[in-house]
Design an enzyme around this catalytic site. Sequence first.
Site, PDB file in Angstrom:
ATOM      1  N   SER A   1     -15.642  -7.260  14.022  1.00  0.00           N
ATOM      2  CA  SER A   1     -16.554  -6.127  13.885  1.00  0.00           C
ATOM      3  C   SER A   1     -15.873  -4.778  13.786  1.00  0.00           C
ATOM      4  O   SER A   1     -16.430  -3.847  13.212  1.00  0.00           O
ATOM      5  CB  SER A   1     -17.533  -6.108  15.068  1.00  0.00           C
ATOM      6  OG  SER A   1     -16.840  -5.960  16.299  1.00  0.00           O
TER       7      SER A   1
ATOM      8  N   LYS B   1     -28.905  -7.790  15.779  1.00  0.00           N
ATOM      9  CA  LYS B   1     -28.323  -7.003  14.686  1.00  0.00           C
ATOM     10  C   LYS B   1     -29.204  -7.164  13.443  1.00  0.00           C
ATOM     11  O   LYS B   1     -30.248  -6.546  13.335  1.00  0.00           O
ATOM     12  CB  LYS B   1     -26.867  -7.406  14.465  1.00  0.00           C
ATOM     13  CG  LYS B   1     -25.979  -6.996  15.648  1.00  0.00           C
ATOM     14  CD  LYS B   1     -24.543  -7.344  15.441  1.00  0.00           C
ATOM     15  CE  LYS B   1     -23.648  -6.754  16.527  1.00  0.00           C
ATOM     16  NZ  LYS B   1     -23.973  -7.125  17.891  1.00  0.00           N
TER      17      LYS B   1
ATOM     18  N   HIS C   1     -21.774 -10.602  13.202  1.00  0.00           N
ATOM     19  CA  HIS C   1     -21.692  -9.665  12.080  1.00  0.00           C
ATOM     20  C   HIS C   1     -21.666 -10.403  10.744  1.00  0.00           C
ATOM     21  O   HIS C   1     -21.009  -9.969   9.788  1.00  0.00           O
ATOM     22  CB  HIS C   1     -20.476  -8.757  12.244  1.00  0.00           C
ATOM     23  CG  HIS C   1     -20.635  -7.765  13.352  1.00  0.00           C
ATOM     24  ND1 HIS C   1     -21.315  -6.574  13.201  1.00  0.00           N
ATOM     25  CD2 HIS C   1     -20.230  -7.805  14.655  1.00  0.00           C
ATOM     26  CE1 HIS C   1     -21.308  -5.911  14.339  1.00  0.00           C
ATOM     27  NE2 HIS C   1     -20.669  -6.635  15.241  1.00  0.00           N
TER      28      HIS C   1
END
Length: 424
Positions: free
Chosen positions: A211, A270, A239
């Site tokens: 990340s 996320k 991610h």
Amino acid sequence: MLRSANFLWKTSAACRAGSVTSVRSSHAQADFRRLLQEQLNNIKVAGTWKAERIITSKQGVEISVHGSSKKILNFCANNYLGLSSHPEVVDAGKKALDEFGAGLSSVRFICGTQSIHKKLERQISEFHGREDAILYPSCFDANAGLFEAMLGPEDAIFSDELNHASIIDGIRLCKAKKYRYKHRDLSDLENLLKEAGDFRTKLIVTDGVFSMDGNVAPLKAICDVAEKYNALTFIDECHATGFFGKTGRGTEEFFGIDGKVDIINSTLGKALGGAAGGYTTGPKELIDLLRQKSRPYLFSNSLPPPVVACASKVFDLLLSSSELCEKVAAGTARFRSAMTKAGFTIAGEQHPICPVMLGDARLASQFADKMLFEGIYVIGFSYPVVPQGKARIRVQISSAHSNEDIDRAVDAFIRIGKELKVIS
């Protein structure tokens, strides 16, 4: 009367004793406060102080920030698919709040499992093409709860040196033999596997996408090495899930090796709605074991119904179309190309995480402040979040960013970059 007086005397004595204890405690606390303040002062002197900006609106491409009267373009959220405030996602949460309540007030195995939890777990396993899945309050908890439950002293873990802090903490909790290989270095990994010799279970552990740098684990090669040395593979896809790869299936799909990885952990906080929650997906036997032994699962309240419903709606959207994945990929290419052409150094590879490398912590902080004045919300990253001397501004592209949004951000970077002599 005598009994009342006696009671009052005892109470008074107890209060007096308590006040002495309080005074003693205050001396210790004063010393402790001074120690803490010294550390805080050192952080400020080093230029690595992390101030929290206050957002006064919902999460989105445009946000309101305390102290500013204008709308700000947000380029540093993990809102990769722009779904944190999507009307259908928000509406699903509202309906679940009415139907299933605000929370469960319990853990899953007592009275904290609702039908919507089971539905979301089925959606997760279907999305990843795995047998089963288990929900956690966060992916930090999923990483903290996995390794201790599945591995013991007879086993070995081989972990990339730049894996996420939650993976590192989770590995610390387990009793397996621990090996750390150089970042994305297949030669070092293979040497460690050779040196390790025989173990009951060998597990290679890596982030799918790292990340801070936006670079991708060499997953195909890792899986090949795992097969050669009879090891299992684990990836953290926080991610990657939902937006990386052609249809958002993550790092496996990016390399065209769907189904090769044994265990996947990821987040709902996320791209998948941006609220909270994490999960493990993989073999059914592993998921069954985690339900019996994983401490963060057994001792944490169930995910709140509105959070579950929001994430479930996101999976409905992703399973029906890959349009959002294609859009974030196009926006990423546009930003990376324009910034590189302007003379900036952009770390990472083909990923919406686009770190603008600046090196100096003070410069990164100053640059980010000036960007906010230009109406662009970004944050400077410095030690200890990233290594010393590698401060950067981490830009994150969302499918909700228009071409005009991206061009406006690039223009602001160029203006400030020239002002601060980052580019010529």
